[in-house]
Design a protein around this motif. Structure first.
Motif, PDB file in Angstrom:
ATOM      1  N   ASN A   1      12.071  -6.068 -37.596  1.00 11.27           N
ATOM      2  CA  ASN A   1      13.247  -6.441 -38.078  1.00 11.27           C
ATOM      3  C   ASN A   1      14.247  -6.535 -37.405  1.00 11.27           C
ATOM      4  O   ASN A   1      14.251  -6.243 -35.546  1.00 11.27           O
ATOM      5  N   GLU A   2      15.880  -7.261 -36.870  1.00 12.46           N
ATOM      6  CA  GLU A   2      15.924  -7.816 -36.355  1.00 12.46           C
ATOM      7  C   GLU A   2      17.552  -7.046 -35.760  1.00 12.46           C
ATOM      8  O   GLU A   2      17.340  -6.903 -34.878  1.00 12.46           O
TER       9      GLU A   2
ATOM     10  N   LYS B   1      17.546  -6.124 -31.435  1.00 14.40           N
ATOM     11  CA  LYS B   1      18.513  -5.985 -31.420  1.00 14.40           C
ATOM     12  C   LYS B   1      18.128  -4.695 -30.570  1.00 14.40           C
ATOM     13  O   LYS B   1      19.008  -4.175 -29.316  1.00 14.40           O
TER      14      LYS B   1
ATOM     15  N   GLY C   1      12.131 -12.237 -29.235  1.00 18.62           N
ATOM     16  CA  GLY C   1      13.585 -11.272 -29.757  1.00 18.62           C
ATOM     17  C   GLY C   1      14.201 -10.690 -29.009  1.00 18.62           C
ATOM     18  O   GLY C   1      15.397 -11.185 -29.238  1.00 18.62           O
TER      19      GLY C   1
END
Length: 98
Positions: A29-30, A34, A68
């Motif tokens: 997931n984001e 991150k 990402g």
């Protein structure tokens, strides 16, 4: 883009590292991406473990994490991903020239 010689060097450095992130059945997931980006800024080279309860294709997860986080995929061996990203503020790894 890393050369073969640089990837071999990074694999050697990563050998003694323990995975600091795990991708479970929830996938990526984001927030995780991150955090991986922040860890790469500090460490430059990390391992991520993909747990057995994750049914996604490991290659797809590895590519998603690398893109990402803006990192290079050094190696995917089994369910362990090795990622590298040169740090701006905490540079420690000096890559061999090609």
């Amino acid at each position: 883009m890393l050369t073969g010689k640089q990837k071999r060097y990074l694999r050697g450095l990563a050998h003694k590292l323990q995975p600091i992130f795990q991708v479970g059945k929830g996938g990526t997931n984001e927030h995780m991406i991150k955090q991986i980006g922040e860890a790469l800024e500090r460490r430059e080279l990390i391992k991520v473990s993909i747990l057995n309860n994750n049914l996604d294709v490991p290659q797809e997860i590895a590519e998603e994490l690398a893109s990402g986080a803006g990192a290079e995929l050094v190696q995917l061996i089994g369910r362990t991903v090795i990622l590298y990203k040169e740090s701006r503020d905490y540079k420690q790894i000096e890559l061999p020239s090609s």
